[in-house]
Motif scaffolding. Structure first.
Motif, mmCIF file in Angstrom:
data_model
loop_
_atom_site.group_PDB
_atom_site.id
_atom_site.type_symbol
_atom_site.label_atom_id
_atom_site.label_comp_id
_atom_site.label_asym_id
_atom_site.label_seq_id
_atom_site.Cartn_x
_atom_site.Cartn_y
_atom_site.Cartn_z
ATOM 1 N N GLU A 56 3.450 -6.276 -7.977
ATOM 2 C CA GLU A 56 2.629 -4.587 -8.984
ATOM 3 C C GLU A 56 1.253 -4.302 -8.996
ATOM 4 O O GLU A 56 0.528 -3.566 -8.629
ATOM 5 N N ASP A 60 -1.575 -2.185 -7.230
ATOM 6 C CA ASP A 60 -2.490 -1.136 -8.179
ATOM 7 C C ASP A 60 -3.967 -1.369 -7.777
ATOM 8 O O ASP A 60 -4.868 -0.436 -7.180
ATOM 9 N N ARG A 70 -0.725 4.708 -5.771
ATOM 10 C CA ARG A 70 0.517 4.728 -5.895
ATOM 11 C C ARG A 70 1.704 5.494 -4.898
ATOM 12 O O ARG A 70 2.167 5.094 -3.446
#
Length: 163
Positions: A56, A60, A70
């Protein structure tokens, strides 16, 4: 920018439906990976969660590098490039500043390459996809993001049949 007509609305609808299902599945992946990690006990679960957090964080960083949020980048599923691959593709395109990129298989990488070319001041991207519905879906995503690329739907042919 002129709206592009969808070549086959039925194939586009199927591709869009499959893509929406994949996006839902991707949202469940962190939970699934955590459960799979439980097979190795609490340490396995912790390792799975740490790997998911790293993934993740890489996504990002990628969207920040490209000046997106996103929401602009569809959720990577099992068929899409990994965050590591997409980051490498973006960094290479930004560093090398190619004038022409030819890609086989459209999707997230197409969006990333097109954005890198745009950030570099231009370039041409030609992406080939064997699935007309996914080619249409990629075209519509490019348009929604204000990106330019030529996405061609080309049928796969078994080379052995050509002899």
């Amino acid at each position: 920018m002129r709206a592009r007509a969808v070549q086959n609305p039925y194939r586009y609808a199927v591709a869009l439906t499959l893509n929406r299902a994949a996006e839902l599945a991707v949202r469940l992946l962190p939970f699934w990976r955590g459960l799979r990690g439980l097979g190795d006990g609490l340490d396995g679960w912790r390792a799975a969660r740490a790997a998911e957090s790293a993934r993740e964080a890489q996504l990002d960083a990628l969207v920040a590098r490209l000046g997106w949020t996103r929401e602009a980048l569809p959720a990577p599923d099992g068929w899409a490039g990994t965050p590591e691959l997409l980051t490498t593709v973006a960094e290479e395109a930004l560093a090398l500043r190619p004038r022409l990129v030819v890609e086989f298989g459209s999707g997230l990488s197409t969006l990333v390459i097109a954005r890198a070319l745009q950030m570099n001041g231009g370039g041409r991207l030609i992406s080939f996809d064997h699935n007309p519905g996914f080619a249409d879906l990629t075209r519509s995503r490019l348009e929604a993001l204000g990106l330019d690329a030529e996405v061609r739907a080309v049928e796969l042919v078994d080379a052995a049949l050509r002899e």
